[in-house]
Design a protein around this motif. Structure first.
Motif, PDB file in Angstrom:
ATOM      1  N   VAL A 263     -34.480  10.638   3.548  1.00 22.20           N
ATOM      2  CA  VAL A 263     -34.377  11.017   2.195  1.00 22.20           C
ATOM      3  C   VAL A 263     -35.237  12.256   1.652  1.00 22.20           C
ATOM      4  N   GLU A 264     -34.522  13.057   1.459  1.00 22.87           N
ATOM      5  CA  GLU A 264     -35.476  14.389   0.999  1.00 22.87           C
ATOM      6  C   GLU A 264     -35.363  14.531  -0.706  1.00 22.87           C
ATOM      7  N   ASN A 265     -36.178  14.454  -1.304  1.00 27.91           N
ATOM      8  CA  ASN A 265     -36.139  14.516  -2.965  1.00 27.91           C
ATOM      9  C   ASN A 265     -36.708  15.960  -3.309  1.00 27.91           C
ATOM     10  N   GLY A 266     -35.970  16.561  -3.989  1.00 29.87           N
ATOM     11  CA  GLY A 266     -36.251  17.788  -4.749  1.00 29.87           C
ATOM     12  C   GLY A 266     -37.380  17.563  -5.874  1.00 29.87           C
ATOM     13  N   ASP A 267     -37.977  18.689  -6.377  1.00 35.01           N
ATOM     14  CA  ASP A 267     -38.754  18.786  -7.554  1.00 35.01           C
ATOM     15  C   ASP A 267     -37.866  18.210  -8.701  1.00 35.01           C
ATOM     16  N   TRP A 268     -38.718  17.768  -9.764  1.00 33.15           N
ATOM     17  CA  TRP A 268     -37.756  17.597 -11.035  1.00 33.15           C
ATOM     18  C   TRP A 268     -37.932  18.892 -11.846  1.00 33.15           C
ATOM     19  N   VAL A 269     -36.469  18.887 -12.219  1.00 38.56           N
ATOM     20  CA  VAL A 269     -36.535  20.228 -13.255  1.00 38.56           C
ATOM     21  C   VAL A 269     -36.671  19.578 -14.575  1.00 38.56           C
ATOM     22  N   VAL A 270     -37.898  19.821 -15.071  1.00 40.56           N
ATOM     23  CA  VAL A 270     -37.882  19.230 -16.540  1.00 40.56           C
ATOM     24  C   VAL A 270     -37.252  20.110 -17.614  1.00 40.56           C
ATOM     25  N   LEU A 271     -36.365  19.421 -18.370  1.00 40.35           N
ATOM     26  CA  LEU A 271     -35.857  20.169 -19.606  1.00 40.35           C
ATOM     27  C   LEU A 271     -36.649  20.021 -20.806  1.00 40.35           C
ATOM     28  N   LYS A 272     -37.243  18.627 -20.837  1.00 44.00           N
ATOM     29  CA  LYS A 272     -38.333  18.455 -22.122  1.00 44.00           C
ATOM     30  C   LYS A 272     -38.828  17.374 -21.788  1.00 44.00           C
ATOM     31  N   GLU A 273     -39.832  17.082 -22.339  1.00 42.84           N
ATOM     32  CA  GLU A 273     -41.077  15.980 -22.074  1.00 42.84           C
ATOM     33  C   GLU A 273     -40.292  14.772 -22.906  1.00 42.84           C
ATOM     34  N   GLY A 274     -40.735  13.556 -22.429  1.00 42.12           N
ATOM     35  CA  GLY A 274     -40.486  12.155 -23.272  1.00 42.12           C
ATOM     36  C   GLY A 274     -40.177  11.271 -22.121  1.00 42.12           C
ATOM     37  N   GLU A 275     -39.953  10.063 -22.609  1.00 43.40           N
ATOM     38  CA  GLU A 275     -39.766   8.815 -21.953  1.00 43.40           C
ATOM     39  C   GLU A 275     -38.340   8.017 -22.294  1.00 43.40           C
ATOM     40  N   THR A 276     -37.537   7.620 -21.296  1.00 44.14           N
ATOM     41  CA  THR A 276     -36.238   6.979 -21.683  1.00 44.14           C
ATOM     42  C   THR A 276     -36.369   5.825 -22.515  1.00 44.14           C
ATOM     43  N   GLU A 277     -35.531   5.718 -23.474  1.00 40.03           N
ATOM     44  CA  GLU A 277     -35.406   4.626 -24.410  1.00 40.03           C
ATOM     45  C   GLU A 277     -34.146   3.978 -24.017  1.00 40.03           C
ATOM     46  N   PHE A 278     -34.144   2.521 -23.735  1.00 45.51           N
ATOM     47  CA  PHE A 278     -32.970   1.938 -23.387  1.00 45.51           C
ATOM     48  C   PHE A 278     -32.299   1.151 -24.452  1.00 45.51           C
ATOM     49  N   VAL A 279     -31.208   1.321 -24.813  1.00 43.91           N
ATOM     50  CA  VAL A 279     -30.431   1.153 -25.798  1.00 43.91           C
ATOM     51  C   VAL A 279     -29.197   0.050 -25.764  1.00 43.91           C
ATOM     52  N   GLY A 280     -29.138  -0.285 -24.525  1.00 46.17           N
ATOM     53  CA  GLY A 280     -27.798  -0.880 -23.702  1.00 46.17           C
ATOM     54  C   GLY A 280     -27.642  -2.198 -24.046  1.00 46.17           C
ATOM     55  N   TYR A 281     -28.796  -2.973 -24.734  1.00 40.57           N
ATOM     56  CA  TYR A 281     -28.591  -4.168 -25.272  1.00 40.57           C
ATOM     57  C   TYR A 281     -27.672  -4.330 -26.686  1.00 40.57           C
ATOM     58  N   ASP A 282     -27.645  -3.262 -27.158  1.00 44.60           N
ATOM     59  CA  ASP A 282     -26.828  -3.096 -28.531  1.00 44.60           C
ATOM     60  C   ASP A 282     -25.767  -2.220 -28.263  1.00 44.60           C
ATOM     61  N   PHE A 283     -25.669  -1.182 -27.564  1.00 44.60           N
ATOM     62  CA  PHE A 283     -24.644  -0.046 -27.477  1.00 44.60           C
ATOM     63  C   PHE A 283     -24.039   0.028 -26.326  1.00 44.60           C
ATOM     64  N   THR A 284     -22.927   0.616 -25.910  1.00 45.37           N
ATOM     65  CA  THR A 284     -22.304   0.855 -24.803  1.00 45.37           C
ATOM     66  C   THR A 284     -22.055   2.275 -24.724  1.00 45.37           C
ATOM     67  N   GLU A 285     -22.163   3.349 -25.933  1.00 47.98           N
ATOM     68  CA  GLU A 285     -22.033   4.359 -26.174  1.00 47.98           C
ATOM     69  C   GLU A 285     -23.103   4.786 -26.827  1.00 47.98           C
ATOM     70  N   TYR A 286     -23.740   5.913 -26.722  1.00 42.27           N
ATOM     71  CA  TYR A 286     -24.896   6.601 -27.415  1.00 42.27           C
ATOM     72  C   TYR A 286     -25.151   8.015 -27.154  1.00 42.27           C
ATOM     73  N   GLU A 287     -25.593   8.855 -28.237  1.00 46.63           N
ATOM     74  CA  GLU A 287     -25.647  10.084 -28.323  1.00 46.63           C
ATOM     75  C   GLU A 287     -27.106  10.386 -27.411  1.00 46.63           C
ATOM     76  N   THR A 288     -27.029  11.305 -26.493  1.00 47.18           N
ATOM     77  CA  THR A 288     -28.320  11.463 -25.702  1.00 47.18           C
ATOM     78  C   THR A 288     -28.356  13.093 -25.147  1.00 47.18           C
ATOM     79  N   SER A 289     -29.510  13.212 -24.498  1.00 36.14           N
ATOM     80  CA  SER A 289     -29.671  14.475 -23.866  1.00 36.14           C
ATOM     81  C   SER A 289     -30.272  14.145 -22.407  1.00 36.14           C
ATOM     82  N   ILE A 290     -30.342  15.174 -21.644  1.00 34.01           N
ATOM     83  CA  ILE A 290     -30.984  15.318 -20.376  1.00 34.01           C
ATOM     84  C   ILE A 290     -32.649  15.757 -20.613  1.00 34.01           C
ATOM     85  N   LEU A 291     -33.429  14.686 -19.881  1.00 34.71           N
ATOM     86  CA  LEU A 291     -34.803  15.121 -19.818  1.00 34.71           C
ATOM     87  C   LEU A 291     -35.081  15.913 -18.604  1.00 34.71           C
ATOM     88  N   ARG A 292     -34.764  15.399 -17.559  1.00 34.91           N
ATOM     89  CA  ARG A 292     -35.000  15.933 -16.281  1.00 34.91           C
ATOM     90  C   ARG A 292     -33.846  15.573 -15.289  1.00 34.91           C
TER      91      ARG A 292
END
Length: 881
Positions: free
Chosen positions: A461-490
């Protein structure tokens, strides 16, 4: 608690337990949070099977995927090194300081202190607290790497000069003194502390600095201070880390040896109780014979690894981590068999002394004692049978080799013994030497190289470098929602043998990442420009990654993350059912039942549990009834999020052995079923629909497996059964299928009996005809023919002829059954010195494209080409001339 740095009384030798506690107390006094050891078996890191260093449980913090609870941490971590670049297995037992399982004492700083504190506290602990003699200590620092633009670590060297003379501060190369997490990721120079434990006379002859990192058994590394200050990118370039990390690791067993004044780790109170018990059980004395000593050290080391692995949830098997544990166990069995005279199961008898020695520090050993014992016994007995088979096979290889006038067996044969029968090369060589023979080592190494190359290619397996669009940590909202507004961090590209995939990290996600046996969610992420399929969701080093086959053309755009709700709801039903199964099994079978693994998919569930006999059909029916009763009760989900772990325990929540829990946990409750669990669940048990067990089996000693389905899958199974019954009714006469089937079986049995009687009469007639047509060749009665008939009929006929004509008779019969040709040859006992039935059929079998063999007086051969049968029989007949 603060550690009191009082002088050690040299008339008193610290025990291993006291040394472990002193380390923790010292760093607690330096404001470090003392954390428990993580399990030795790694669950959520695709790059690791086992914890092989103290930093593994903090990898997600070091990678920036999770914020630390404390910036200063210390612990004693149980580790296992038997694969990859950290492979010490073949050294274990042969030297004094390598182990498979070992404990790593460590302290960490996540963006807090750095080199100055790490070095000065290491010195304070070793010299001021433990009273090690400074003149016996050496430190290494990274010498630099001009090709990477890295200078010597003068900062670390300058700090060491405050404590050590310059001739005790040595330069180390990139291999020894530049630590890297992997091909990419955090890395940096390190500084090793070495201890010279030789006698004063030896030190006078050769200074310790000349023996550092030269594999001298008495000049060994005891502590490694890693200064993570760079990030290695995919193009191999280095960039500074925004938050520097201190990661230290000190070999506990080596430290104990040093403090107890021993020349070997195995002479300390870490191993001596086990070694003494081995001596008591075998009647052998440690220290009298080097081969016996090596075997005792191997067994003493390996029993720890095996017991802790099983405790942490890894059973021996033929795949991945399970294969590693099986290999270690078999290595111990082999040494006990060859050098300690143990021809029956033996390792399990060492569990009581192991638990007595380490049970206080690791109470899970005692809690899992029965399971560990049963698994080890079954594995030992199985391998001893395999060992016996392998030895017989090696005997044949040696005999065949000697028959050709050679004394060297092929390396291919030696590798087959290794790969199929678990024979290490040294065992094969030992047996060969005892018989004045050897193996072709070059050929063996070629075969081993081919196997390793296949494994590397399969796992590449060959992993490329992360392309970071913005900093931050992922928040899991799946206990309450199956659809949610989001954006890509990296995001990044990952090249695998099967093709290229992409990993995407979102700032908020309803997608459940595979964990705890439950598979990851699938679905889509949608923007105004496009829709991207999410084919899987996994957690790597604590980071939820969404896997796709293509990247969004506009990754910066706002998106909606949408889970495939049909598959999610099916998973929820199956996961909730596993909790109900766990509770029902305890009620039906007993409170000894403990979950040992699970798999939850949209299609069904798998539940592994401890139990020491087959679950009866009646017990399985009881479990089904209990689960379905809970489903009809429609018990609501009671969820306790972010609950302090002590409160969770007060609720009676069930924890899994081998799982590591934080200070705050999630608890899932359905009625009386209360468990630690991070998975997604049905809002109430009624949404499961119905539960049905489809199989129950054994997967290891003391571990059973139930496979089951729920909801629509049960409905479809009922329809399938109903369709089958209707189809049977259509073809079977009468109103009762059971009566009709019983009648058909009885009629078939009667007809079968008639056919057998007919065949017996027919065989008797054929036999008499063959005897009457026998030829006399050089005074030998030769009965040969090609006839139709079953293999069993031909065999009975041939033995009947042998009984009637026991002297000077050879029978050669060709037959065909279900288009498969068969040759059968019988030679009367008085002729076996001249004619060998086994050799005869082996040679003739080539004419029917087959093979076979047997004894000198009777042999058979099967093949693929019936057209060659007449020629084969004729060639055998001609051979008698």
């Amino acid at each position: 608690m603060h550690y009191l740095c009082s002088p050690i009384n040299y008339t008193y030798m610290m025990t291993a337990k006291e040394i472990r506690d002193s380390f923790k107390s010292f760093f607690e006094s330096k404001e470090h949070l003392i954390v428990p050891s993580a399990p030795m078996v790694v669950k959520d890191d695709p790059t690791l099977m086992f914890t092989n260093a103290g930093m593994n449980q903090f990898k997600d913090i070091i990678l920036g995927n999770r914020a630390p609870k404390s910036r200063r941490v210390a612990d004693s971590q149980k580790c296992l090194r038997v694969s990859g670049k950290h492979n010490d297995l073949e050294e274990v037992g042969h030297d004094t300081y390598h182990h498979t399982m070992f404990e790593m004492l460590g302290n960490w700083s996540f963006g807090d202190y750095f080199k100055k504190e790490a070095i000065s506290w290491a010195w304070e602990y070793l010299v001021d607290v433990l009273k090690l003699d400074p003149k016996n200590l050496y430190a290494t620092v990274f010498e630099g790497s001009p090709e990477e633009g890295l200078e010597r670590d003068n900062e670390a060297a300058a700090i060491w000069e405050q404590f050590l003379p310059k001739d005790h501060i040595l330069n180390g190369n990139k291999h020894d003194n530049f630590w890297e997490m992997g091909d990419t990721g955090p890395c940096g120079p390190c500084s090793e502390i070495h201890m010279d434990s030789r006698s004063e006379a030896e030190k006078a002859q050769v200074p310790g600095r000349d023996l550092v990192n030269k594999d001298h058994p008495q000049v060994i590394e005891i502590w490694n201070l890693v200064f993570m200050q760079f990030n290695r990118k995919a193009d191999h370039s280095l960039e500074p880390l925004p938050a520097k990390v201190i990661d230290t690791g000190m070999g506990f067993e080596r430290l104990v040896r040093t403090l107890q004044g021993k020349q070997s780790n195995y002479d300390t109170d870490v191993f001596q109780p086990i070694i003494k018990q081995i001596g008591a059980l075998t009647g052998l004395e440690y220290g009298k014979d080097e081969k016996v000593d090596i075997a005792m050290r191997v067994v003493a080391d390996h029993i720890r690894t095996i017991a802790f692995s099983i405790t942490d949830g890894q059973l021996p098997s033929n795949a991945k981590a399970g294969y590693v544990i099986r290999r270690i166990l078999r290595r111990a069995v082999r040494y006990a068999y060859t050098f300690l005279g143990q021809k029956e199961a033996f390792l399990y008898k060492l569990l009581p002394v192991l638990i007595d020695n380490m049970g206080d520090a690791y109470p899970e050993l005692n809690a899992q004692k029965t399971l560990i014992e049963k698994v080890i016994i079954e594995e030992e007995e199985s391998f001893l049978r395999t060992l016996d088979t392998g030895i017989k096979l090696l005997d044949k290889v040696m005999a065949d080799t000697k028959a050709t006038g050679k004394t060297e067996i092929s390396g291919v044969s030696a590798f087959t013994l290794y790969d199929t029968y678990g024979f290490p090369l040294d065992l094969t060589e030992l047996i060969l030497r005892e018989n004045g023979m050897s193996a072709n080592i070059n050929e063996f190494n070629e075969e081993m190289g081919k196997q390793k190359a296949r494994a590397r290619n399969a796992a590449a397996v060959e992993n490329g470098d992360w392309v970071v669009l913005k900093e931050g940590e992922t928040e899991f909202v799946g206990y309450d929602f199956t659809e949610y507004e989001t954006s890509i961090l990296r995001y990044r590209e990952v090249k695998q043998k099967s093709g290229i995939i992409y990993q995407i990290v979102l700032d908020k996600t309803p997608f459940y990442a595979e964990m705890g046996g439950q598979v990851g969610d699938q679905g889509v992420i949608v923007s105004e420009f496009e829709t991207i399929d999410i084919i899987d969701t996994k957690k790597e080093n604590g980071l939820p990654v969404h896997i796709t086959k293509k990247l969004p053309q506009h990754p910066e755009a706002p998106m909606m993350a949408c889970v495939d709700t049909d598959k999610r709801h099916a998973c929820e039903a199956n996961h909730t059912a596993t909790h109900l199964v766990d509770e029902a099994l305890r009620e039906v079978l007993g409170t000894h039942v403990e979950q040992k693994g699970s798999l939850v998919t949209p299609d069904g569930l798998r539940f592994d549990f401890s139990h020491f006999q087959k679950v009866t059909d009646e017990e399985l029916r009881q479990v089904e009834r209990l689960v379905n009763a809970k489903i009809r009760e429609d018990l609501p989900l009671q969820e306790h999020r972010n609950l302090p772990i002590e409160e969770a325990k007060k609720l009676g929540a069930i924890a899994l052995f081998g799982e590591k829990y934080g200070d705050r946990v999630r608890v899932v409750q359905f009625g009386n079923s209360i468990e630690f669990c991070g998975g997604v669940h049905a809002s109430s048990t009624g949404r499961i629909g119905m539960f049905k067990i489809i199989s129950e089996s054994s997967i290891a000693a003391g571990v059973r497996r139930i496979e089951a389905i729920t909801g629509e899958a049960v409905e479809n199974m009922v329809y399938s059964i109903q369709d089958t019954i209707l189809a049977l009714k259509a073809v079977l006469p009468g109103s009762s299928i059971e009566t009709a089937v019983k009648k058909a079986i009885d009629e078939n049995a009667a007809l079968k009996k008639q056919v057998e009687e007919f065949l017996k009469e027919k065989a008797a007639q054929v036999k008499e005809r063959l005897i009457s047509q026998a030829r006399d060749i050089n005074g030998i009665k030769v009965i040969s023919a090609v006839i139709p008939g079953t293999t069993a009929m031909v065999k009975d006929m041939v033995f009947s002829i042998r009984a009637e004509h026991p002297q000077s008779t050879i029978v050669i019969i060709g037959s065909v059954e279900a288009d498969k040709p068969m040759l059968t040859v019988s030679v009367s006992e008085d002729l076996t010195s001249r004619f060998n039935a086994g050799q005869m059929v082996r040679e003739a079998a080539r004419l029917i494209q087959g093979g076979g063999g047997g004894q000198p007086h009777f042999a058979t051969a099967g093949g693929k080409n019936p057209d060659g049968l007449h020629a084969a029989v004729e060639s055998l007949t001609q051979a008698i001339n």
